[in-house]
Write a protein that holds these residues in place. Sequence first.
Motif, PDB file in Angstrom:
ATOM      1  N   ILE A 313       0.978  -1.133   0.174  1.00  0.00           N
ATOM      2  CA  ILE A 313      -0.573  -0.034   0.062  1.00  0.00           C
ATOM      3  C   ILE A 313       1.199   1.405   0.019  1.00  0.00           C
ATOM      4  O   ILE A 313       1.870   1.530   1.016  1.00  0.00           O
ATOM      5  CB  ILE A 313      -1.040   0.113   1.515  1.00  0.00           C
ATOM      6  N   ASN A 314       0.149   2.157  -0.383  1.00  0.00           N
ATOM      7  CA  ASN A 314       1.417   3.485  -0.694  1.00  0.00           C
ATOM      8  C   ASN A 314       2.115   3.868   0.326  1.00  0.00           C
ATOM      9  O   ASN A 314       2.809   4.674   0.504  1.00  0.00           O
ATOM     10  CB  ASN A 314       0.911   4.648  -1.709  1.00  0.00           C
ATOM     11  N   ILE A 330     -10.523   2.710   0.869  1.00  0.00           N
ATOM     12  CA  ILE A 330      -9.270   3.146   1.149  1.00  0.00           C
ATOM     13  C   ILE A 330      -8.189   3.624   0.830  1.00  0.00           C
ATOM     14  O   ILE A 330      -6.860   4.238   0.800  1.00  0.00           O
ATOM     15  CB  ILE A 330      -9.368   1.890   2.645  1.00  0.00           C
ATOM     16  N   VAL A 331      -8.422   2.296   0.085  1.00  0.00           N
ATOM     17  CA  VAL A 331      -7.337   2.074  -1.336  1.00  0.00           C
ATOM     18  C   VAL A 331      -7.197   3.510  -1.811  1.00  0.00           C
ATOM     19  O   VAL A 331      -5.594   3.769  -2.065  1.00  0.00           O
ATOM     20  CB  VAL A 331      -6.460   0.895  -2.616  1.00  0.00           C
ATOM     21  N   ASP A 332      -8.474   3.807  -2.333  1.00  0.00           N
ATOM     22  CA  ASP A 332      -7.855   5.328  -3.093  1.00  0.00           C
ATOM     23  C   ASP A 332      -7.290   6.448  -2.221  1.00  0.00           C
ATOM     24  O   ASP A 332      -6.671   7.105  -2.660  1.00  0.00           O
ATOM     25  CB  ASP A 332      -8.869   5.678  -3.632  1.00  0.00           C
ATOM     26  N   TYR A 333      -7.969   6.816  -1.023  1.00  0.00           N
ATOM     27  CA  TYR A 333      -7.626   7.535  -0.036  1.00  0.00           C
ATOM     28  C   TYR A 333      -5.893   7.835   0.343  1.00  0.00           C
ATOM     29  O   TYR A 333      -5.047   8.403   0.468  1.00  0.00           O
ATOM     30  CB  TYR A 333      -8.743   7.215   1.018  1.00  0.00           C
ATOM     31  N   LEU A 334      -6.052   5.935   0.370  1.00  0.00           N
ATOM     32  CA  LEU A 334      -4.037   6.106   0.757  1.00  0.00           C
ATOM     33  C   LEU A 334      -2.787   6.094  -0.527  1.00  0.00           C
ATOM     34  O   LEU A 334      -2.117   5.726  -0.767  1.00  0.00           O
ATOM     35  CB  LEU A 334      -4.162   4.981   1.831  1.00  0.00           C
ATOM     36  N   GLY A 335      -3.447   6.482  -1.816  1.00  0.00           N
ATOM     37  CA  GLY A 335      -2.610   6.496  -2.770  1.00  0.00           C
ATOM     38  C   GLY A 335      -2.740   6.015  -3.746  1.00  0.00           C
ATOM     39  O   GLY A 335      -1.365   5.463  -3.932  1.00  0.00           O
ATOM     40  N   GLY A 340       3.921  -5.506  -7.153  1.00  0.00           N
ATOM     41  CA  GLY A 340       4.570  -6.140  -6.289  1.00  0.00           C
ATOM     42  C   GLY A 340       3.433  -6.905  -5.168  1.00  0.00           C
ATOM     43  O   GLY A 340       3.930  -7.817  -4.581  1.00  0.00           O
ATOM     44  N   LEU A 341       2.483  -6.659  -4.855  1.00  0.00           N
ATOM     45  CA  LEU A 341       1.508  -6.868  -3.842  1.00  0.00           C
ATOM     46  C   LEU A 341       0.713  -8.269  -5.018  1.00  0.00           C
ATOM     47  O   LEU A 341       0.317  -8.550  -5.449  1.00  0.00           O
ATOM     48  CB  LEU A 341       0.421  -5.810  -4.386  1.00  0.00           C
ATOM     49  N   SER A 342       1.130  -9.345  -3.519  1.00  0.00           N
ATOM     50  CA  SER A 342       0.581 -10.232  -3.963  1.00  0.00           C
ATOM     51  C   SER A 342      -0.800 -10.739  -2.917  1.00  0.00           C
ATOM     52  O   SER A 342      -0.550 -12.177  -3.805  1.00  0.00           O
ATOM     53  CB  SER A 342       1.810 -10.971  -3.439  1.00  0.00           C
ATOM     54  N   LYS A 343      -0.879 -10.618  -1.604  1.00  0.00           N
ATOM     55  CA  LYS A 343      -1.891 -11.032  -0.804  1.00  0.00           C
ATOM     56  C   LYS A 343      -2.651  -9.519  -0.362  1.00  0.00           C
ATOM     57  O   LYS A 343      -1.728  -8.959   0.392  1.00  0.00           O
ATOM     58  CB  LYS A 343      -1.432 -11.938  -0.326  1.00  0.00           C
TER      59      LYS A 343
END
Length: 454
Positions: A313-314, A330-335, A340-343
């Motif tokens: 996560i950014n 949440i992902v959008d808010y945190l950039g 390499g994200l795997s799980k």
Amino acid sequence: MPVCRRGTPIESQDTESMLTFPKGGAHPPEFKEQTAGLSIEVMPVPDELELILGQHIGAPCTPTVARKEEINEGALVGEVKRGLGVPLHSPVTGKIKAIGTSAHPMRVTAPSLTIGVDHEADPVQYPEQDWQSFDGSELLQKVNDAGIIGVGGAGFPTHVKLNPPAGSPVDILLLNGAECEPYITSDHRQMLEHAAEIVGGAGIILKILGINECYIGIESNKQDAIKVMTAAAEQASTGDCSIKIETLQVKYPQGSEKQLIQAITGRKVPAMALPSAVGVVVQNVSTAKAIYDGVVYGKPLYEKVVTIAGKGINKPANLLLKVGTRIKDIVDYLGGLEPGLSKIIMGGPMMGFAVSSLDIPITKTTSAILFLTEDEIDTSPHSQCIRCGWCLEACPMGLEPKEIGIYVEANRAEDTEPFGVFDCFECGSCAYVCPAKRPLVQFVRLAKMKAKRP
Ligand code: SF4
Ligand code: SF4
């Protein structure tokens, strides 16, 4: 020689003066440095929430609202008609857009309400009340009315836990501030930033139970929280009640109920029994905060502090979220996500669940969402049991996970009850230490479905 994953002893720990449970356990790397120093941040409310109707153990709530109905923040939107459960409240002012199903972390889908958020609405005010003016049964009713469940675990309705069976008199309250799962720091931040409310919640619980002794267990890797909580506890302790902080060794699974009880009180909860069988009630520190908010302000439980961490996560964070916030918001808010994200795991790496959709919303029991990259997880395949016995040593319940695994693989899951399968609380210590990487918790879950409960 296989690499030992039992972890190295933590040299700085003064094990003489710190409490812990006597059997088993593991020392996984903590990985808490990403978020431990980050204050709780209020995430702006997204345009839409997805409120799962089954937030607790037991049957889901039945909606008390209709499609297109306008609702206020804190309004009742679901109730349990029969059996175990608590009411459900709207986290926002807005409109019911749909009554349907949502993606769910453990089931494929679950009944839910989709709520469109009115961003122009004034925030709801919750005036402070003097909780001391209520008697124990009035306080218990307020805990139920606020829809409070154990926010650190399986979501057991709190008012039921605070009303132990008549044959099991309780004399000790334990608050769990161990937070022993790697990565997660939401309870740590709650203790640093809301110590007075947590200790106030302890006072309310003591009055409900009609007892005067409370211990708050905190692992020694949270010295700042121990200091703040000790000051708050000393201020709250009176001639009528005693609230003390107990420093616990850093050892997984220090925060599980039975292990915490044995570490602090020396009492051993018998197999298949509840903590009240040995005179103890256990609540999480964040549940105590929710009880304080629910009783003192009449504010239902519809917000949650959640740790967002991992290299995938950014921007890691400890976020105060409305229940029903989807992972993608949440992902959008945190950039955004990192290469390499795997799980993605909801909960900690030891006891959490991998999720496959960003549409899944958080619930009252979500403590963390981890975005783990390839180098943060172990994807090597498992092999045959080499009978090293490490899993037996690591199991805090004294069970035989290796036998359970061997029986499940031999299609004899129904014969695993003698190895203690129903005493397993799926902590994952056995799987963590296993040099053959055997999926012992998954074997246990399968066995629980097929074996006959005694
Ligand atoms: S058998 Fe169950 S309780 Fe024992 S270590 Fe494994 S997961 Fe934990
Ligand atoms: S299951 Fe794993 S830890 Fe347990 S005895 Fe077999 S190889 Fe060793």
